[in-house]
Each structure stands twice: as structure tokens, then as C-alpha cells.
Scaffold this motif. Structure first.
Motif, PDB file in Angstrom:
ATOM      1  N   ALA A   4     -30.417 119.583  14.859  1.00  0.00           N
ATOM      2  CA  ALA A   4     -31.266 118.582  15.492  1.00  0.00           C
ATOM      3  C   ALA A   4     -32.569 119.215  15.952  1.00  0.00           C
ATOM      4  N   THR A   5     -32.492 120.415  16.478  1.00  0.00           N
ATOM      5  CA  THR A   5     -33.696 121.095  16.922  1.00  0.00           C
ATOM      6  C   THR A   5     -34.583 121.417  15.727  1.00  0.00           C
ATOM      7  N   GLY A  10     -39.353 120.271  12.685  1.00  0.00           N
ATOM      8  CA  GLY A  10     -39.944 119.933  11.386  1.00  0.00           C
ATOM      9  C   GLY A  10     -40.760 118.655  11.454  1.00  0.00           C
ATOM     10  N   MET A  11     -40.247 117.662  12.157  1.00  0.00           N
ATOM     11  CA  MET A  11     -40.978 116.400  12.308  1.00  0.00           C
ATOM     12  C   MET A  11     -42.273 116.625  13.080  1.00  0.00           C
ATOM     13  N   GLN A  12     -42.207 117.418  14.140  1.00  0.00           N
ATOM     14  CA  GLN A  12     -43.391 117.727  14.931  1.00  0.00           C
ATOM     15  C   GLN A  12     -44.414 118.496  14.081  1.00  0.00           C
ATOM     16  N   LEU A  17     -49.486 118.622  10.944  1.00  0.00           N
ATOM     17  CA  LEU A  17     -50.177 118.832   9.669  1.00  0.00           C
ATOM     18  C   LEU A  17     -50.939 117.577   9.246  1.00  0.00           C
ATOM     19  N   ARG A  18     -50.346 116.413   9.478  1.00  0.00           N
ATOM     20  CA  ARG A  18     -51.031 115.145   9.193  1.00  0.00           C
ATOM     21  C   ARG A  18     -52.246 114.984  10.104  1.00  0.00           C
ATOM     22  N   ARG A  68     -49.144 126.652  15.845  1.00  0.00           N
ATOM     23  CA  ARG A  68     -48.717 128.039  16.024  1.00  0.00           C
ATOM     24  C   ARG A  68     -47.447 128.097  16.864  1.00  0.00           C
ATOM     25  N   GLU A  69     -47.383 127.298  17.931  1.00  0.00           N
ATOM     26  CA  GLU A  69     -46.190 127.267  18.782  1.00  0.00           C
ATOM     27  C   GLU A  69     -44.974 126.755  18.019  1.00  0.00           C
ATOM     28  N   ILE A  70     -45.160 125.727  17.211  1.00  0.00           N
ATOM     29  CA  ILE A  70     -44.062 125.162  16.425  1.00  0.00           C
ATOM     30  C   ILE A  70     -43.567 126.187  15.409  1.00  0.00           C
ATOM     31  N   GLU A  71     -44.495 126.872  14.740  1.00  0.00           N
ATOM     32  CA  GLU A  71     -44.115 127.889  13.759  1.00  0.00           C
ATOM     33  C   GLU A  71     -43.306 129.005  14.426  1.00  0.00           C
ATOM     34  N   GLU A  72     -43.715 129.421  15.617  1.00  0.00           N
ATOM     35  CA  GLU A  72     -42.975 130.449  16.371  1.00  0.00           C
ATOM     36  C   GLU A  72     -41.564 129.958  16.682  1.00  0.00           C
ATOM     37  N   ALA A  73     -41.460 128.696  17.125  1.00  0.00           N
ATOM     38  CA  ALA A  73     -40.155 128.140  17.466  1.00  0.00           C
ATOM     39  C   ALA A  73     -39.259 128.059  16.229  1.00  0.00           C
TER      40      ALA A  73
END
Length: 80
Positions: A4-5, A10-12, A17-18, A68-73
């Protein structure tokens, strides 16, 4: 529940990106003498059917920092 995380990350990420594509399109056509509403109506709305309020929200979002934060997560989730 890592799935789920991962899914929400991925959705975020896809949303950001959009947002990045919409901002690039906006800045490509925005000039000093063209109002934001005209850019929205003529160039953004036909490609991305969003409201003007959503456009303003996108323009205020710091996409690169959040991406960048999402990629790190995502990397941290992969390590687990």
C-alpha cells in the motif's frame, strides 16, 4: 503493508510527474503580456482537462523537491 505504501508513493510520483509536464507547458507559452487564464484555456486545458484552481495549485507546488523526497522514500522501501 509495504504494498500500500509503494502504491501510494507511486501514485504521488505519477501525480508530480504530471504536474511537471503541466508546468513545462505553462512556462513554454506564458509571457508577460499573456494572462494565466488565456494560457490555461488555449494550451493546457485541451491537453490536460484541469480547472483553473488546480492549475494555480500546480504552479505553487515545488515539484522537484517533492519528487526528490518521493524517490528517496521509494528507495528506502526497496531496501526493506
Amino acid at each position: 503493508m509495504p504494498t500500500a505504501t509503494n502504491r501510494s508513493l507511486g501514485m504521488q510520483r505519477n501525480k508530480l510527474l504530471r504536474y511537471k509536464l503541466i508546468k513545462e507547458l505553462y512556462y513554454k507559452h506564458k509571457t508577460e503580456d499573456i494572462p494565466t487564464t488565456v494560457v490555461w484555456r488555449k494550451y493546457i486545458c485541451p491537453v490536460y482537462p484541469i480547472s483553473r484552481t488546480t492549475l494555480y495549485e500546480i504552479l505553487c507546488t515545488s515539484v522537484t523537491v517533492e519528487l526528490r523526497e518521493i524517490e528517496e522514500a521509494i528507495k528506502n522501501q526497496a531496501k526493506l
